[in-house]
Design a protein around this motif. Structure first.
Motif, short mmCIF file in Angstrom:
data_model
loop_
_atom_site.label_atom_id
_atom_site.label_comp_id
_atom_site.label_asym_id
_atom_site.label_seq_id
_atom_site.Cartn_x
_atom_site.Cartn_y
_atom_site.Cartn_z
N LYS A 169 4.21 -4.92 5.79
CA LYS A 169 2.75 -4.87 5.61
C LYS A 169 2.11 -4.19 6.82
O LYS A 169 2.48 -4.44 7.97
CB LYS A 169 2.21 -6.29 5.47
N ASN A 170 1.12 -3.35 6.54
CA ASN A 170 0.45 -2.66 7.63
C ASN A 170 -0.73 -3.48 8.15
O ASN A 170 -1.03 -4.56 7.65
CB ASN A 170 0.05 -1.24 7.21
N ALA A 171 -1.40 -2.92 9.17
CA ALA A 171 -2.46 -3.67 9.86
C ALA A 171 -3.60 -4.02 8.92
O ALA A 171 -4.25 -5.05 9.07
CB ALA A 171 -2.97 -2.87 11.05
N LYS A 172 -3.86 -3.16 7.95
CA LYS A 172 -4.94 -3.45 6.99
C LYS A 172 -4.54 -4.62 6.10
O LYS A 172 -5.31 -5.55 5.91
CB LYS A 172 -5.21 -2.21 6.15
N GLU A 173 -3.32 -4.57 5.59
CA GLU A 173 -2.85 -5.65 4.73
C GLU A 173 -2.79 -6.98 5.48
O GLU A 173 -2.86 -8.04 4.88
CB GLU A 173 -1.47 -5.30 4.15
N GLU B 177 0.83 -1.20 0.00
CA GLU B 177 0.00 0.00 0.00
C GLU B 177 0.87 1.26 0.00
O GLU B 177 1.89 1.32 0.68
CB GLU B 177 -0.88 0.00 1.25
N LYS B 178 0.44 2.23 -0.79
CA LYS B 178 1.17 3.50 -0.86
C LYS B 178 1.17 4.19 0.51
O LYS B 178 0.18 4.11 1.24
CB LYS B 178 0.48 4.39 -1.90
N LEU B 179 2.27 4.82 0.84
CA LEU B 179 2.35 5.53 2.13
C LEU B 179 2.20 7.03 1.87
O LEU B 179 3.12 7.69 1.40
CB LEU B 179 3.69 5.22 2.81
N ILE C 92 -7.52 -3.86 15.07
CA ILE C 92 -6.97 -2.75 15.83
C ILE C 92 -5.46 -2.79 15.68
O ILE C 92 -4.86 -3.88 15.68
CB ILE C 92 -7.32 -2.85 17.34
N CYS C 93 -4.86 -1.63 15.57
CA CYS C 93 -3.40 -1.57 15.55
C CYS C 93 -2.95 -0.67 16.69
O CYS C 93 -3.44 0.46 16.83
CB CYS C 93 -2.90 -1.03 14.21
N VAL C 94 -2.04 -1.16 17.52
CA VAL C 94 -1.45 -0.35 18.58
C VAL C 94 0.06 -0.38 18.42
O VAL C 94 0.61 -1.32 17.85
CB VAL C 94 -1.83 -0.86 19.98
#
Lengths: 479, 436
Positions: free
Chosen positions: B245-249, A35-37, B254-256
């Protein structure tokens, strides 16, 4: 004012970090962010100007009078900031070998000694990060105490109806049931009602004294005794400690545990809503339940210990350490006579202002107040249609931060004023003149107040719409 | 004049007279005489010069390490000059929570910008204005997912022990049943997770990169948890989100995160920053302050504190949390930090951390007795064996001005950031060879 994201330009950037001088590692593709930042791309001058503009639209203690009741917006001394910015405090990793952090432990130990003396407690932990967090830790002390005695029936925390909202909220979080007790006609705890609600199920009482009406409860010794006789413990909410420090101590009023707001009473800045520091203190018989770790001293210097039956941790490490550094600097500057002088003048300033204003505004409880007092504008509203909110918004056009509005809940159309000791008689006189002028305006030109403020960046915001159709982040056009 | 009282003795006298009183003591007539204090037993007040000298002396009893290879929850990153200069502005430093929107647009807008950046970093829909630190944010997140019929909370045991201790305390107070999920090879044991997941589980807490630096297979955890209707709470490192990868990916609810790496000094453990974002569905369960955008009476854009019906000052004992003061200035710090670095800068920090850590791991492995405990992929921390007593190596390196990694049992958890360049890592390796 534009948002950071609206100022952003592709490929604009600061040169902050050198290139890596070892081989670049490629992690497995499956771990990598696709995902783009969307972070803003700015130059340093963009940033500098942006925040300078935002700063112009903020009101700190340094900008002017800030009589926000229950928040103790006193001046934050510069030296406290300078000391706390010492690299030998800021550069410490929290788990460094103990012999390399003796200065930091000394800060915590000395602060504990001084604040225990000021509050009449025997031990203290600096782990809680704010007032409500300190309340939570204090209530867990009470819970642990009853559990240790196998007195598990004690599930009720008694809270007066004038209490800060955090008190009942903290009690729920700590697993207790909240029992509200009404105030009497003098604004204190209704003793008869209190007697009715105490019993075998009483875990404790949460009280702030002086209370949120700014009144010192003259029955305090009887109140704490009633709780103790029922087998409960007494918790002191230290939010209003600025009125009494150096003059009377929670420990001598019968309280068993307390929290302090270092960001109120001990002059550390509020930072627009934190970081604060809410140390929890207690009498000897509760100290085994304190959050871990606590700081102790022996012939080898300072070290950490885990209290025998510790409640555990309420956050990481030792709390907002660098805030404690500021508070310690402040306490050392004031010393025993300075602390007494501060509380006395905080109370004097509040009474002086109340006395001048009561010819125009109704005081909720007309008696000598402590560090703050509450006006009720119910009569004014009835007479002119001008509400507490209107007067508060009118003050904004004069560069005065409004008092706390509509609190405590038991006073209608309440405005709660706390001038603090770091304001001069001239400032108080000028503020009183503004209040008097607004009173006159309420009668002559109420419309002007209904639509106030007139000189701020924005007019009154639509809060109902904000809650009904929440927009909680900026949405990028390319999303 | 002691302290910071402004009024002179003459003015105090005049003010007291206006009240018909003689002394400050007269203001305390209502206090039962039995409770009145005679005198505080603390030292007398001192001049600014004396206090400055005294506090400097205390500060100098601390040792700031020149070379830091320790993280484990607190990280040594570069703090750009602009970050420090912005956040020391007195208007930001000395203001209260922005209750009065008309004179607080600067503070409110900065929080709105922070919330946006945290949503961008973590990929989730909504952010609050901050919690005390990463540990308490995790504990508050656990409360957010509680449901009447789901009493259990699963926590994967590769979590930072500071966070676990905090979560334990919070769970105990609300009678939430905390169940630990075992790990294998320093990462979640999926079989154990499967076994413990059922329809009484409210949520799963997993840290990634975890306490040992290992990048967990969070997607697998999310998938299994969601099959059972449980929510997933990801505890992460905000710097890593620029790269990983972020919490959505990762399909988390919830992300803390401990926000300290975003421009806050280590300062012996605090003040820090609790980052908390969530999916839209959980918006009204978020604890603490939230800023929203609206319009003013003239139709112009304005920012306000919003969704306050969740909060303690309105809901009292029924509030979603007791949080009042949070860490606003630390949130602003993180926001300025992210804006100063920008997307490329933050990615560079993350990538330098990873590359440095992998270089150090490779170089240390060349010394006899230093071996990676797991060969799983890691971000910027890694656990390694030590040929001598770990504590002993740490003290020997401390004498050379090096803060070694955190000792965990017989092993050491090493950490690198963008602060450690090749020369410094080579110095560490040479010094270790020297002291062994």
């Amino acid at each position: 004012m534009k948002l950071l994201f609206e100022l952003s330009k592709d490929n604009r950037r600061l040169n902050l970090i050198p290139p890596c001088d070892v081989e670049q590692v490629q992690l497995d593709e499956r771990h990598l962010r696709k995902e783009k930042l969307n972070l803003p791309q700015l130059s340093e001058v963009d940033l500098s100007r942006h925040y300078t503009e935002l700063a112009k639209q903020a009101h700190g203690v340094n900008d002017g009078f800030y009589p926000l009741g229950s928040c103790t917006m006193k001046y934050n001394p510069r030296i406290d900031e300078e000391v706390a910015a010492h690299p030998n405090f800021l550069g410490l990793h929290p788990t460094q070998p103990i012999e390399t952090v003796q200065g930091a432990l000394e800060v915590l130990y000395q602060s504990k000694q001084l604040l225990c003396e000021i509050t009449g407690m025997d031990d203290m932990s600096f782990q809680p990060a704010a007032g409500a967090h300190g309340e939570y830790a204090g209530l867990l002390l009470i819970r642990k105490y009853h559990q240790a005695r196998n007195d598990e029936e004690r599930v009720n925390i008694i809270v007066p109806d004038s209490a800060h909202g955090t008190n009942p909220a903290s009690a729920t979080m700590a697993g207790f049931k909240v029992i509200n007790v009404p105030s009497n006609s003098e604004g204190g705890v209704d003793i008869e009602e209190l007697k009715k609600v105490v019993g075998k199920d009483t875990a404790g009482l949460m009280l702030t004294n002086p209370n949120t009406l700014g009144l010192f409860d003259p029955n305090i010794l009887e109140i704490t005794e009633i709780i103790h006789e029922a087998g409960g413990l007494c918790y002191y909410d230290g939010a209003n400690m600025n009125a009494i420090m150096g003059r009377v101590r929670p420990g001598d009023m019968g309280f068993d545990c307390i929290h302090l707001n270092l960001h109120k009473t001990f002059a550390t800045p509020h930072g627009g809503g934190g970081p604060g520091s809410g140390p929890v203190g207690c009498k000897d018989f509760l100290k085994d339940f304190l959050p871990k770790p606590t700081v102790e001293k022996d012939s080898n210097g300072y070290h950490f210990e885990t209290p025998k039956d510790s409640m555990g941790q309420v956050r990481s490490y030792y709390g907002n350490f660098d805030v404690v550094v500021k508070a310690l600097t402040y306490i050392k500057s004031l010393g025993k006579e300075g602390i007494k002088e501060a509380s006395g003048n905080a109370v004097l300033n509040a009474n002086y202002m109340m006395n001048k204003l009561k010819k125009y505004y109704d005081v909720a409880y007309d008696q000598i107040c402590m560090h703050e007092f509450v006006l009720t504008l119910e009569g004014l509203k009835h007479e002119t249609g001008v509400s507490a909110m209107d007067i508060a918004k009118g003050l904004l056009d004069y560069g005065i931060h409004p008092p706390t509005m509509y609190f405590p809940l038991i006073v209608h159309e309440a405005l709660m004023l706390e001038p603090t000791e770091t304001e001069s008689k001239e400032t108080l006189d000028e503020a009183c003149d503004v209040f008097i002028e607004l009173h006159k305006m309420a009668h002559e030109n109420p419309e002007h107040l209904h639509t106030a403020p007139h000189k701020c960046l924005i007019a009154r915001p639509n809060e109902v719409d904000a809650a009904r159709n929440p927009i909680l982040r900026y949405v990028f056009k390319n999303d | 004049m002691a302290g910071y009282v402004v009024n002179t003795k003459a003015e105090q006298k005049e003010m007291l007279e206006s009240l018909g009183l003689n002394s400050l003591e007269d203001l305390y007539g209502v206090v039962p005489s039995k409770a009145l204090l005679e005198e505080l037993n603390i030292p007398e007040g001192k001049s600014e010069l004396e206090v400055a000298q005294e506090m400097k002396k205390i500060a100098e009893k601390n040792v700031v390490f020149k070379h830091i290879f320790r993280g484990a929850g607190s990280y040594n990153h570069y703090i750009p000059s602009i970050v420090k200069s912005v956040t020391s502005k007195e208007e930001f430093l000395t203001s209260y929570t922005p209750y009065q929107a008309e004179i607080s647009q600067g503070i409110l807008q900065s929080i709105f910008e922070y919330q946006t950046q945290m949503c961008e970093l973590t990929g989730l829909d909504v952010s609050n204005a901050s919690i005390y630190d990463g540990a308490s944010a995790t504990a508050e997140a656990v409360f957010m997912v509680q449901e009447r019929k789901r009493s259990d909370m699963l926590v994967v045991d590769t979590i930072n022990p500071q966070v676990l201790e905090t979560v334990k305390t919070y769970c105990e107070s609300r009678n939430v049943n905390l169940v630990m999920v075992k790990s294998k090879d320093l990462s979640v044991d999926v079989d154990d997770l499967k076994e413990k997941l059922n329809d009484t589980v409210a949520g799963v807490v997993i840290q990634s990169p975890n306490y040992y630096g290992v990048i967990e297979d969070v997607e697998a955890v999310s998938c299994l948890a969601h099959e059972q209707g449980a929510k997933v709470i990801l505890n992460t490192n905000p710097i890593s989100l620029a790269l990983l990868k972020n919490a959505k990916e990762l399909a988390c609810d919830i992300c803390v995160a401990e926000g300290q790496p975003l421009g806050l000094p280590m300062s012996f453990g605090g003040p820090y920053l609790g980052i908390m974002t969530a999916t839209q569905e959980l918006m009204r369960k978020l604890p603490g302050r939230i800023v929203g955008q609206t319009v003013d009476a003239n139709g112009d854009r304005a920012f306000v504190l919003t969704l306050q019906a969740r909060e303690q000052h309105i809901r009292r004992e029924k509030a979603s949390s007791n949080v009042c003061s949070n860490e606003a200035l630390c949130a602003m710090t993180a926001s300025v930090y992210c804006a100063a670095l920008g997307p490329d800068g933050l990615k560079q920090v993350a990538s330098n951390c990873t590359s440095n850590a992998h270089y150090l791991a490779k170089e240390l492995s060349k010394i006899d007795g230093f071996k990676l405990i797991s060969d799983k992929e890691f971000f910027h921390e890694f656990l390694m064996s030590c040929p001598i007593k770990a504590e002993q190596l740490v003290s020997k390196l401390a004498e050379k001005g090096i803060l070694a990694g955190e000792v965990i049992g017989e092993d050491i958890l090493w950490c690198c950031t963008e602060m450690n360049n090749k020369a410094e890592m080579d110095y560490l390796v040479e010094t270790i060879k020297e002291v062994l």
